[in-house]
Design a protein around this motif. Structure first.
Motif, PDB file in Angstrom:
ATOM      1  N   SER A 110       0.833  -1.206   0.000  1.00 36.77           N
ATOM      2  CA  SER A 110       0.000   0.000   0.000  1.00 36.77           C
ATOM      3  C   SER A 110       0.867   1.254   0.000  1.00 36.77           C
ATOM      4  O   SER A 110       2.062   1.219   0.336  1.00 36.77           O
ATOM      5  CB  SER A 110      -0.901   0.009   1.235  1.00 36.77           C
ATOM      6  N   TYR A 111       0.242   2.372  -0.352  1.00 35.74           N
ATOM      7  CA  TYR A 111       0.950   3.650  -0.284  1.00 35.74           C
ATOM      8  C   TYR A 111       1.385   3.917   1.148  1.00 35.74           C
ATOM      9  O   TYR A 111       2.488   4.414   1.391  1.00 35.74           O
ATOM     10  CB  TYR A 111       0.057   4.769  -0.800  1.00 35.74           C
ATOM     11  N   GLY A 112       0.539   3.560   2.105  1.00 35.71           N
ATOM     12  CA  GLY A 112       0.899   3.742   3.501  1.00 35.71           C
ATOM     13  C   GLY A 112       2.142   2.966   3.882  1.00 35.71           C
ATOM     14  O   GLY A 112       2.989   3.450   4.649  1.00 35.71           O
ATOM     15  N   GLN A 113       2.289   1.754   3.373  1.00 36.88           N
ATOM     16  CA  GLN A 113       3.490   0.963   3.660  1.00 36.88           C
ATOM     17  C   GLN A 113       4.727   1.582   3.006  1.00 36.88           C
ATOM     18  O   GLN A 113       5.817   1.553   3.579  1.00 36.88           O
ATOM     19  CB  GLN A 113       3.291  -0.471   3.179  1.00 36.88           C
ATOM     20  N   LEU A 114       4.554   2.149   1.813  1.00 34.90           N
ATOM     21  CA  LEU A 114       5.677   2.832   1.171  1.00 34.90           C
ATOM     22  C   LEU A 114       6.105   4.042   2.000  1.00 34.90           C
ATOM     23  O   LEU A 114       7.301   4.334   2.111  1.00 34.90           O
ATOM     24  CB  LEU A 114       5.299   3.266  -0.247  1.00 34.90           C
ATOM     25  N   LEU A 115       5.135   4.735   2.591  1.00 35.55           N
ATOM     26  CA  LEU A 115       5.458   5.849   3.479  1.00 35.55           C
ATOM     27  C   LEU A 115       6.179   5.354   4.733  1.00 35.55           C
ATOM     28  O   LEU A 115       7.141   5.981   5.201  1.00 35.55           O
ATOM     29  CB  LEU A 115       4.187   6.586   3.895  1.00 35.55           C
ATOM     30  N   GLN A 116       5.702   4.254   5.281  1.00 36.09           N
ATOM     31  CA  GLN A 116       6.330   3.693   6.480  1.00 36.09           C
ATOM     32  C   GLN A 116       7.795   3.341   6.191  1.00 36.09           C
ATOM     33  O   GLN A 116       8.685   3.621   7.006  1.00 36.09           O
ATOM     34  CB  GLN A 116       5.560   2.448   6.929  1.00 36.09           C
ATOM     35  N   ILE A 117       8.056   2.764   5.037  1.00 27.93           N
ATOM     36  CA  ILE A 117       9.428   2.451   4.632  1.00 27.93           C
ATOM     37  C   ILE A 117      10.232   3.734   4.457  1.00 27.93           C
ATOM     38  O   ILE A 117      11.388   3.830   4.883  1.00 27.93           O
ATOM     39  CB  ILE A 117       9.420   1.625   3.334  1.00 27.93           C
ATOM     40  N   TYR A 118       9.618   4.734   3.854  1.00 24.02           N
ATOM     41  CA  TYR A 118      10.298   6.010   3.632  1.00 24.02           C
ATOM     42  C   TYR A 118      10.806   6.591   4.937  1.00 24.02           C
ATOM     43  O   TYR A 118      11.985   6.957   5.069  1.00 24.02           O
ATOM     44  CB  TYR A 118       9.337   6.985   2.942  1.00 24.02           C
ATOM     45  N   PHE A 119       9.928   6.684   5.926  1.00 26.47           N
ATOM     46  CA  PHE A 119      10.314   7.307   7.185  1.00 26.47           C
ATOM     47  C   PHE A 119      11.164   6.401   8.052  1.00 26.47           C
ATOM     48  O   PHE A 119      11.864   6.878   8.955  1.00 26.47           O
ATOM     49  CB  PHE A 119       9.075   7.775   7.943  1.00 26.47           C
ATOM     50  N   SER A 120      11.129   5.097   7.804  1.00 32.01           N
ATOM     51  CA  SER A 120      11.942   4.164   8.584  1.00 32.01           C
ATOM     52  C   SER A 120      13.375   4.096   8.103  1.00 32.01           C
ATOM     53  O   SER A 120      14.317   4.089   8.916  1.00 32.01           O
ATOM     54  CB  SER A 120      11.331   2.760   8.537  1.00 32.01           C
ATOM     55  N   VAL A 121      13.561   4.029   6.786  1.00 32.20           N
ATOM     56  CA  VAL A 121      14.917   3.770   6.282  1.00 32.20           C
ATOM     57  C   VAL A 121      15.370   4.666   5.135  1.00 32.20           C
ATOM     58  O   VAL A 121      16.581   4.757   4.868  1.00 32.20           O
ATOM     59  CB  VAL A 121      15.061   2.292   5.835  1.00 32.20           C
ATOM     60  N   VAL A 122      14.459   5.322   4.429  1.00 31.03           N
ATOM     61  CA  VAL A 122      14.869   6.063   3.232  1.00 31.03           C
ATOM     62  C   VAL A 122      15.480   7.415   3.570  1.00 31.03           C
ATOM     63  O   VAL A 122      16.555   7.777   3.080  1.00 31.03           O
ATOM     64  CB  VAL A 122      13.678   6.250   2.267  1.00 31.03           C
ATOM     65  N   ALA A 123      14.801   8.198   4.388  1.00 29.29           N
ATOM     66  CA  ALA A 123      15.231   9.577   4.625  1.00 29.29           C
ATOM     67  C   ALA A 123      15.141   9.935   6.101  1.00 29.29           C
ATOM     68  O   ALA A 123      14.326   9.389   6.836  1.00 29.29           O
ATOM     69  CB  ALA A 123      14.377  10.534   3.805  1.00 29.29           C
ATOM     70  N   ASP A 124      15.984  10.858   6.509  1.00 27.76           N
ATOM     71  CA  ASP A 124      15.887  11.464   7.829  1.00 27.76           C
ATOM     72  C   ASP A 124      14.964  12.668   7.689  1.00 27.76           C
ATOM     73  O   ASP A 124      15.346  13.674   7.088  1.00 27.76           O
ATOM     74  CB  ASP A 124      17.268  11.899   8.319  1.00 27.76           C
ATOM     75  N   PRO A 125      13.742  12.608   8.232  1.00 26.31           N
ATOM     76  CA  PRO A 125      12.767  13.676   7.999  1.00 26.31           C
ATOM     77  C   PRO A 125      13.035  14.945   8.798  1.00 26.31           C
ATOM     78  O   PRO A 125      12.275  15.906   8.688  1.00 26.31           O
ATOM     79  CB  PRO A 125      11.450  13.033   8.440  1.00 26.31           C
ATOM     80  N   THR A 126      14.110  14.964   9.572  1.00 31.26           N
ATOM     81  CA  THR A 126      14.414  16.158  10.379  1.00 31.26           C
ATOM     82  C   THR A 126      15.477  17.041   9.743  1.00 31.26           C
ATOM     83  O   THR A 126      15.803  18.092  10.279  1.00 31.26           O
ATOM     84  CB  THR A 126      14.897  15.747  11.784  1.00 31.26           C
ATOM     85  N   GLN A 127      16.018  16.627   8.597  1.00 30.72           N
ATOM     86  CA  GLN A 127      17.052  17.430   7.939  1.00 30.72           C
ATOM     87  C   GLN A 127      16.409  18.353   6.906  1.00 30.72           C
ATOM     88  O   GLN A 127      15.739  17.895   5.988  1.00 30.72           O
ATOM     89  CB  GLN A 127      18.086  16.527   7.258  1.00 30.72           C
ATOM     90  N   LEU A 128      16.626  19.642   7.055  1.00 31.82           N
ATOM     91  CA  LEU A 128      16.028  20.638   6.169  1.00 31.82           C
ATOM     92  C   LEU A 128      16.940  20.896   4.975  1.00 31.82           C
ATOM     93  O   LEU A 128      18.106  21.270   5.133  1.00 31.82           O
ATOM     94  CB  LEU A 128      15.789  21.938   6.929  1.00 31.82           C
ATOM     95  N   ASN A 129      16.408  20.685   3.782  1.00 34.54           N
ATOM     96  CA  ASN A 129      17.162  20.912   2.547  1.00 34.54           C
ATOM     97  C   ASN A 129      18.510  20.198   2.572  1.00 34.54           C
ATOM     98  O   ASN A 129      19.543  20.751   2.164  1.00 34.54           O
ATOM     99  CB  ASN A 129      17.366  22.408   2.304  1.00 34.54           C
TER     100      ASN A 129
END
Length: 230
Positions: A110-129
Motif C-alpha cells: 500500500s501507499y501507507g506501507q511505502l510511506l512507512q518504509i520512507y520514514f523508517s529507512v529512506v530519509a531522515d525527515p528532520t534534515q532541512l534541505n
C-alpha cells in the motif's frame, strides 16, 4: 564522468578531501516507524507516487527491493523540463528536487506501507534541505502524492509521526503538489545496484537497504526491479 562531478555539492567536496566516511547519511535515521493509522485501500491495479529524500540513488535503491513495486525511476520534479538535467539541478537554483517515481501494485504493497518504509529507512525527515552529506533544496525531504487517497494518507501520517516524537528534532518533510517528473540521465539509473561498493553508496545507502530487509522482511525482495538491463 568523474565521481566528484557525479556526486555534486557537499558530497563531492567531502570525497575530494577524504572525509566522506565521517558523514554517514543513515545511521541516525533508521527507525521503525509505526504503521499509518490512516491508509485507505486503493481499488486501482497500479499506482504511482513520487518520493524525494536526498540523493535519488539511495531512494531508488531501497524501493527497488520492495515487493509490489514494479518500477522505481530516478529523476527530477518541481521545475521546468529544460533545466531537468543533473548539472543544472545540482546548482540548487532550478526549483527541482531529486526524486524517485515509484510504480506499485496496491494489492501487494500500500501507499501507507511505502510511506512507512520512507520514514523508517529512506530519509531522515528532520534534515532541512539536506540528507547526510548532500546539501541544497534539490536534496529536500518531500512527498508528492498523485491522488486524493495518497494525499489524505500522507498528511495524516505526518501528523501521526509528529505526535509519536520518534526523532529528537522536528519533522520538516513536506507534502507538495505533484508536478512534472523528468527521468534522470541513464548513468544515474540503478546506480546502487551497479555500484554497491562505491564509497558513497556503501556508506550512505547500503545501510538503508539492510534496514529494509531487517525491519520489513515480509516486504523485502532480494532481486531488485531494475530500470535498465544489466
Amino acid at each position: 564522468m568523474t565521481l566528484p562531478r557525479i556526486l555534486g555539492g557537499a558530497a563531492a567536496i567531502a570525497l575530494s578531501i577524504g572525509i566522506l566516511t565521517q558523514m554517514p547519511a543513515s545511521a541516525e535515521s533508521i527507525v521503525r516507524a509505526p504503521a499509518p493509522a490512516v491508509n485507505p485501500a486503493s481499488p486501482a491495479k497500479t499506482e504511482t507516487a513520487l518520493f524525494a529524500g536526498g540523493c535519488f540513488w539511495g531512494v531508488q535503491g531501497v524501493y527497488q527491493h520492495v515487493k509490489g513495486v514494479t518500477s522505481a525511476v530516478s529523476g527530477y520534479t518541481g521545475g521546468t523540463a529544460s533545466a531537468a538535467n543533473y548539472d543544472s539541478v545540482s546548482t540548487g537554483g532550478t526549483g527541482h528536487t531529486e526524486a524517485v517515481k515509484v510504480t506499485f501494485d496496491p494489492a501487494q504493497v500500500s501507499y501507507g506501507q511505502l510511506l512507512q518504509i520512507y520514514f523508517s529507512v529512506v530519509a531522515d525527515p528532520t534534515q532541512l534541505n539536506a540528507q547526510g552529506p548532500d546539501r541544497g533544496p534539490q536534496y529536500r525531504s518531500a512527498l508528492f502524492p498523485t491522488n486524493a487517497r495518497q494525499l489524505q494518507t500522507a498528511k495524516a501520517y505526518l501528523g501521526q509521526l509528529s505526535q509519536a516524537k520518534l526523532w529528537k528534532r522536528p519533522i520538516v518533510t513536506k507534502v507538495e503538489r505533484a508536478q512534472g517528473f523528468f527521468p534522470a540521465e541513464r548513468y544515474h539509473q540503478d546506480y546502487l545496484t551497479r555500484h554497491p561498493n562505491a564509497p558513497y553508496i556503501r556508506i550512505n545507502d547500503m545501510p538503508k537497504v539492510a534496514g529494509l530487509k531487517s525491519l520489513y522482511p515480509g516486504l523485502y525482495r532480494e532481486k531488485p526491479v531494475l530500470v535498465r538491463a544489466s
